[in-house]
Motif scaffolding. Structure first.
Motif, PDB file in Angstrom:
ATOM      1  N   CYS A  16      20.245 -16.818  -1.042  1.00 23.37           N
ATOM      2  CA  CYS A  16      21.048 -17.437  -0.002  1.00 23.37           C
ATOM      3  C   CYS A  16      22.470 -17.739  -0.442  1.00 23.37           C
ATOM      4  N   ARG A  17      23.392 -17.517   0.497  1.00 16.64           N
ATOM      5  CA  ARG A  17      24.783 -17.925   0.313  1.00 16.64           C
ATOM      6  C   ARG A  17      24.943 -19.309   0.942  1.00 16.64           C
ATOM      7  N   LEU A  18      25.879 -20.072   0.441  1.00 15.19           N
ATOM      8  CA  LEU A  18      26.112 -21.419   0.953  1.00 15.19           C
ATOM      9  C   LEU A  18      26.483 -21.395   2.432  1.00 15.19           C
ATOM     10  N   ASP A  19      27.266 -20.401   2.863  1.00 12.85           N
ATOM     11  CA  ASP A  19      27.653 -20.350   4.278  1.00 12.85           C
ATOM     12  C   ASP A  19      26.447 -20.114   5.190  1.00 12.85           C
ATOM     13  N   SER A  20      25.416 -19.424   4.710  1.00 14.98           N
ATOM     14  CA  SER A  20      24.194 -19.239   5.510  1.00 14.98           C
ATOM     15  C   SER A  20      23.463 -20.548   5.684  1.00 14.98           C
ATOM     16  N   LEU A  21      23.370 -21.340   4.615  1.00 14.14           N
ATOM     17  CA  LEU A  21      22.720 -22.650   4.714  1.00 14.14           C
ATOM     18  C   LEU A  21      23.499 -23.584   5.625  1.00 14.14           C
ATOM     19  N   GLU A  22      24.820 -23.564   5.512  1.00 12.97           N
ATOM     20  CA  GLU A  22      25.648 -24.411   6.369  1.00 12.97           C
ATOM     21  C   GLU A  22      25.509 -24.015   7.833  1.00 12.97           C
ATOM     22  N   ALA A  23      25.451 -22.712   8.111  1.00  4.66           N
ATOM     23  CA  ALA A  23      25.280 -22.242   9.489  1.00  4.66           C
ATOM     24  C   ALA A  23      23.919 -22.657  10.042  1.00  4.66           C
ATOM     25  N   ALA A  24      22.876 -22.569   9.223  1.00  2.00           N
ATOM     26  CA  ALA A  24      21.533 -22.981   9.660  1.00  2.00           C
ATOM     27  C   ALA A  24      21.511 -24.482   9.943  1.00  2.00           C
ATOM     28  N   TRP A  25      22.080 -25.277   9.050  1.00  2.00           N
ATOM     29  CA  TRP A  25      22.107 -26.724   9.246  1.00  2.00           C
ATOM     30  C   TRP A  25      22.898 -27.091  10.497  1.00  2.00           C
ATOM     31  N   SER A  26      24.019 -26.425  10.697  1.00  2.00           N
ATOM     32  CA  SER A  26      24.847 -26.673  11.878  1.00  2.00           C
ATOM     33  C   SER A  26      24.077 -26.354  13.161  1.00  2.00           C
ATOM     34  N   PHE A  57      19.810  -5.764   6.108  1.00  2.00           N
ATOM     35  CA  PHE A  57      20.356  -7.017   5.593  1.00  2.00           C
ATOM     36  C   PHE A  57      20.232  -7.130   4.079  1.00  2.00           C
ATOM     37  N   GLY A  58      19.990  -6.000   3.406  1.00  2.00           N
ATOM     38  CA  GLY A  58      19.912  -6.025   1.950  1.00  2.00           C
ATOM     39  C   GLY A  58      18.787  -6.921   1.468  1.00  2.00           C
ATOM     40  N   TYR A  59      19.085  -7.790   0.519  1.00  2.00           N
ATOM     41  CA  TYR A  59      18.085  -8.703  -0.031  1.00  2.00           C
ATOM     42  C   TYR A  59      17.948  -9.973   0.797  1.00  2.00           C
ATOM     43  N   ASN A  60      18.504 -10.001   1.966  1.00  2.00           N
ATOM     44  CA  ASN A  60      18.544 -11.207   2.776  1.00  2.00           C
ATOM     45  C   ASN A  60      17.448 -11.256   3.834  1.00  2.00           C
ATOM     46  N   THR A  61      17.217 -12.453   4.359  1.00  2.00           N
ATOM     47  CA  THR A  61      16.259 -12.699   5.424  1.00  2.00           C
ATOM     48  C   THR A  61      17.038 -12.982   6.707  1.00  2.00           C
ATOM     49  N   PHE A  62      16.611 -12.376   7.810  1.00  2.00           N
ATOM     50  CA  PHE A  62      17.293 -12.503   9.097  1.00  2.00           C
ATOM     51  C   PHE A  62      16.671 -13.647   9.893  1.00  2.00           C
ATOM     52  N   HIS A  63      17.516 -14.515  10.470  1.00  2.00           N
ATOM     53  CA  HIS A  63      17.055 -15.683  11.220  1.00  2.00           C
ATOM     54  C   HIS A  63      17.669 -15.703  12.613  1.00  2.00           C
ATOM     55  N   VAL A  64      16.864 -16.124  13.598  1.00  2.00           N
ATOM     56  CA  VAL A  64      17.345 -16.320  14.968  1.00  2.00           C
ATOM     57  C   VAL A  64      17.073 -17.774  15.350  1.00  2.00           C
ATOM     58  N   PHE A  65      18.101 -18.419  15.892  1.00  2.00           N
ATOM     59  CA  PHE A  65      18.009 -19.796  16.379  1.00  2.00           C
ATOM     60  C   PHE A  65      18.227 -19.761  17.889  1.00  2.00           C
ATOM     61  N   ALA A  66      17.577 -20.659  18.622  1.00  2.00           N
ATOM     62  CA  ALA A  66      17.691 -20.688  20.085  1.00  2.00           C
ATOM     63  C   ALA A  66      17.891 -22.125  20.564  1.00  2.00           C
ATOM     64  N   PHE A  74      20.004 -19.601  30.459  1.00  2.00           N
ATOM     65  CA  PHE A  74      19.071 -20.671  30.115  1.00  2.00           C
ATOM     66  C   PHE A  74      18.716 -20.771  28.635  1.00  2.00           C
ATOM     67  N   VAL A  75      19.103 -19.799  27.838  1.00  2.00           N
ATOM     68  CA  VAL A  75      18.888 -19.859  26.390  1.00  2.00           C
ATOM     69  C   VAL A  75      20.120 -19.283  25.701  1.00  2.00           C
ATOM     70  N   LYS A  76      20.589 -19.994  24.674  1.00  2.00           N
ATOM     71  CA  LYS A  76      21.663 -19.483  23.827  1.00  2.00           C
ATOM     72  C   LYS A  76      21.055 -19.140  22.470  1.00  2.00           C
ATOM     73  N   PHE A  77      21.515 -18.053  21.885  1.00  2.00           N
ATOM     74  CA  PHE A  77      20.994 -17.613  20.596  1.00  2.00           C
ATOM     75  C   PHE A  77      22.097 -17.609  19.549  1.00  2.00           C
ATOM     76  N   LEU A  78      21.716 -17.933  18.332  1.00  2.00           N
ATOM     77  CA  LEU A  78      22.561 -17.778  17.158  1.00  2.00           C
ATOM     78  C   LEU A  78      21.726 -17.023  16.125  1.00  2.00           C
ATOM     79  N   TYR A  79      22.369 -16.313  15.265  1.00  2.00           N
ATOM     80  CA  TYR A  79      21.630 -15.637  14.194  1.00  2.00           C
ATOM     81  C   TYR A  79      22.439 -15.686  12.905  1.00  2.00           C
ATOM     82  N   ASN A  80      21.735 -15.568  11.809  1.00  2.00           N
ATOM     83  CA  ASN A  80      22.381 -15.420  10.505  1.00  2.00           C
ATOM     84  C   ASN A  80      21.388 -14.788   9.539  1.00  2.00           C
ATOM     85  N   TRP A  81      21.864 -14.439   8.397  1.00  2.00           N
ATOM     86  CA  TRP A  81      20.993 -13.912   7.355  1.00  2.00           C
ATOM     87  C   TRP A  81      21.497 -14.420   6.019  1.00  2.00           C
ATOM     88  N   GLY A  82      20.588 -14.571   5.135  1.00  2.00           N
ATOM     89  CA  GLY A  82      20.945 -15.068   3.816  1.00  2.00           C
ATOM     90  C   GLY A  82      19.719 -15.178   2.948  1.00  2.00           C
TER      91      GLY A  82
END
Length: 82
Positions: A16-26, A57-66, A74-82
């Motif tokens: 994980c990169r720090l920006d991925s963790l920050e995006a998930a927390w946000s 995504f290389g060695y990363n894991t892909f995440h979807v937030f809703a 009626f639903v907004k999505f965000l995604y990131n990987w890290g």
């Protein structure tokens, strides 16, 4: 730690990169929930026929937030990987 595919729960990150963790927390603190986690098919070992070479995504894991919202769609999505 072994990270695998899952629906819901808290996001898990392998490399994980720090920006991925920050995006998930946000996202989580902004009312989003963790909807989906996808990992490389077959794992990351070089000797596996289907590994990170086939995973965009290389060695990363892909995440979807809703987040449920009042207006269409009626639903907004965000995604990131890290």
């Amino acid at each position: 730690m072994i990270v695998s595919h899952k629906l819901g729960g808290y996001p898990q990150y392998e490399n994980c990169r720090l920006d991925s963790l920050e995006a998930a927390w946000s996202a989580l603190s902004g009312g989003y929930f963790h909807l989906l986690q996808l990992c490389a098919p077959g794992g990351f070992a070089d000797d596996l026929p289907c590994g990170y070479y086939d995973w965009p995504f290389g060695y990363n894991t892909f995440h979807v937030f809703a987040k449920v919202i009042a207006q269409p769609p009626f639903v907004k999505f965000l995604y990131n990987w890290g």
